[in-house]
Enzyme design. Structure first.
Site: not given
Length: 657
Positions: A20, A147, A177, A179, A251, A347, A401, A427, A463
């Site tokens: 590039h 971008d 730019n 683009i 690009h 947990r 997350e 997740f 879940h």
């Protein structure tokens, strides 16, 4: 100086016939002013603790970074590497890869990741300054983003978190730019990016990306702000290319001889061989590097004035070395847990372990994606890291997350802190791109993922993870721990915090009985799998289980032993660590001959390695687990409904016998 960056990009891309060109050509002026006048760096000491961090989030423009490292004199970025751009074995990969060369602070390419990593780096700088003082840590994090970075969803998570935390040492240089690959950005996006950042708590300023005086003024202004800064650098992609400047084709790779010649002519670079940089320009770049060396020498004098103990502690945490007290704290906890044999969710066991670990390992910095009470990741001594309190060691990441995982990578990459953060295992889908990069880079990031199976119950199949363990285990370089009780959980934490790479702790919502009730100093989880209970009658079967299903395996063993079917139970909390053991040990745990049954409340994918391989036989192998998605009901009913029971395991053993 800027034109030297442009021609190196043109020549390297042309030689590789791949890459590039346009972005390095467009942002060369901005990068030059940054490195020449503002960035704190020293190529002779590339891992200097208080250097500024520079992240090329728009990683496709990698030749901009490689050119900067080469011209400023980084030892491992010689001309040979520039000429070998994108070639096998070179340090100059298509996208910057952490660990390939000094000065590459993170792996970028997946757009938006570098920007989100930089948020973590800025968090780390603030936290370390609060702990050790501004005489030791007082630097900025700079990001060049395009971008594409701003379109990717992770960017929204990152900028809102950074704005909320008022990370004033974070400065984003947006390559505005207009683009993208498909054409003008206006084809797909009409966002007012400055307004978007300002709405998120940033300050912004427009910059002419080809006016050095304007760039200089903007960079100086940015460093004086009390909020994170976004500079909208209006640039021309493919700057100077006679027919491709400001086009989508710029690009990619500019390789046409006429186009390259025209671009060089436009910037007054005729008559030079490819990769040729005049000595006077090299000298200018050398002076830029020397400026950084002076800043480092001043810092080194301040560092040397610290007590030897303070210096050693800073060097230790920056090297990512766990404290010696960690192992003894875990052993002490294991002894207590073995005696008390508590019935608790893993947990909760994780929280119990952290309550012992966090006070002796002060570099831990925890967090959760708005699930603190569910993930059990916050202990009483941490405090909350916020815009008002940089000494807090717990981050409320919000429902972000992906942003959380990417920021944790940035914290780990910065050095000095050991990040961990929680969400539900399901997740991992949202955090997956960042988890993959943790593994690719080999950084110590710990993912605490609770509610690890149908055992979470009533929340239902949206879940309930069934394929996620297989997905994570398929990731090279990632240790996936699924502990069976509180003792295994403590051992998993010790290993995760002592590792060089990333770890996932898959933890239950439901309570589990203690299966490790005899204390041993050795970290059994560190071997990946071990014999939890040996056969009493002549051994005919081996049941291999993980996590919450070890309890089921033990109950099935009792049934089978009552029938004089000798049954060994193997707890396998970490496949990856077991795979790393030598053949002798693996054979001792999984000998040839007996039937084998795997038990896990997840899909079978991957299990045949242990059931049919490792001296096993497909004819003598079975699996009790999930074949589809879960359902909504109390977890006890779900285990019965899906046939993950001791009775089912015993029946499978009998069938195979």
């Amino acid at each position: 100086m800027a034109n030297a960056l442009r021609v190196l990009a043109l020549d390297a891309v042309a030689a590789a016939n791949s890459g590039h060109s346009g972005m390095p050509m467009g942002m060369a002026d901005v990068a030059t002013v940054l490195f020449d006048s503002h960035l704190r760096f020293d190529p002779k000491a590339p891992r200097w603790h208080d250097r500024d961090r520079f992240v090329l989030s728009a990683g496709h423009g990698s030749m901009l970074l490689y050119g900067l490292l080469h011209l400023t004199g980084y030892e491992d970025m010689g001309e040979d590497q520039i000429r070998a751009f994108r070639q096998l074995g070179s340090r100059t990969a298509g996208h910057p890869e952490f660990g390939h060369a000094a000065g590459i602070e993170t792996t970028t390419g997946p757009l938006g990741q570098g920007l989100a990593n930089a948020v973590g780096m800025a968090i780390a700088e603030e936290a370390l300054r609060a702990r050790f003082g501004a005489r030791v840590f007082d630097h900025h994090t700079w990001v060049i983003a395009g971008d594409g970075c701003l379109m990717e969803g992770v960017s929204q998570e990152a900028i809102t978190l950074a704005g909320h935390l008022a990370l004033s040492r974070l400065i984003v240089l947006w390559d505005d730019n207009g683009i993208s690959i498909d054409g003008k950005v206006s084809l797909t996006d009409s966002t007012d990016q400055r307004a978007r950042f300002e709405a998120s708590g940033w300050v912004t300023r427009a910059v002419n990306a080809h006016d050095h005086a304007d760039i200089e003024a903007a960079l100086a202004w940015a460093k004086a702000q009390k909020q994170p800064v976004m500079l909208a650098c209006k640039s021309h992609i493919g700057f100077g290319a006679p027919t491709l400047q400001d086009t989508a084709k710029a690009h990619g790779a500019i390789t046409g001889a006429d186009e390259i010649a025209g671009a060089k002519a436009a910037i007054g670079w005729e008559g030079k061989a490819p990769f040729e940089i005049p000595a006077a320009i090299r000298a200018d770049w050398a002076r830029a590097a020397a400026r950084g060396a002076e800043a480092r020498a001043e810092w080194q004098a301040r560092f040397a004035a610290l007590t030897p103990a303070r210096q050693a502690e800073i060097d230790r945490v920056m090297a990512g070395e766990a404290p010696k007290k960690l192992a003894s704290a875990v052993r002490k906890l294991k002894r207590r847990l073995a005696e008390e044999a508590p019935k608790m969710a893993t947990r909760k066991a994780s929280e119990v372990a952290l309550a012992e670990i966090n006070p002796v390992m002060r570099e831990t910095i925890g967090g959760s994606a708005d699930l603190t009470g569910s993930n059990n990741t916050r202990t009483a001594d941490l405090g909350v890291f916020s815009a008002a309190d940089r000494k807090g060691r717990y981050i409320h990441y919000g429902i972000r997350e992906h942003g959380m995982a990417a920021a944790m990578n940035g914290i780990a990459l910065h050095g000095g802190l050991a990040p961990y953060g929680g969400t539900f295992l399901c997740f991992a889908d949202y955090a997956r791109p960042s988890i993959r990069l943790s593994a690719l880079m080999g950084v110590r990031t710990v993912y605490v993922m609770t509610h690890d199976s149908i055992g979470l119950g009533e929340d239902g199949p949206t879940h309930q993870p069934v394929e996620h363990l297989a997905m994570l285990r398929a990731t090279p370089g990632l240790n996936v721990f699924r502990p069976a009780d509180a003792v295994e959980t403590a051992e998993a934490w010790e290993l995760a915090l002592s590792a060089a790479g990333p770890s996932v702790l898959a933890l239950t919502r439901q309570n589990l009985p203690a299966v490790r009730t005899a204390h041993v100093n050795r970290n059994e989880v560190g071997r990946g799998a071990y014999i939890l209970a040996e056969a009493e009658a002549k051994r005919a079967a081996v049941i291999v289980a993980t996590g919450s299903e070890v309890e089921i395996a033990m109950a099935a063993k009792a049934m089978l032993e009552a029938e004089e079917i000798g049954t060994r139970v193997v707890s396998m909390p970490c496949w990856e660590l077991f795979e790393a053991q030598d053949e002798t040990y693996r054979r001792r745990v999984l000998p040839p001959g007996p039937v084998r049954v795997g038990v896990e409340a997840a899909v079978r994918t991957g299990w045949d390695r242990w059931l049919c391989g490792e001296r096993g036989s497909a004819k003598k192998a079975g699996f009790v687990g999930m074949e589809g998605f879960g359902a909504s009901a109390p977890y006890q009913e779900l285990y019965k409904s899906f046939g993950i029971t001791a009775e089912a395991v015993a029946a499978e053993v009998r069938r195979l016998l």
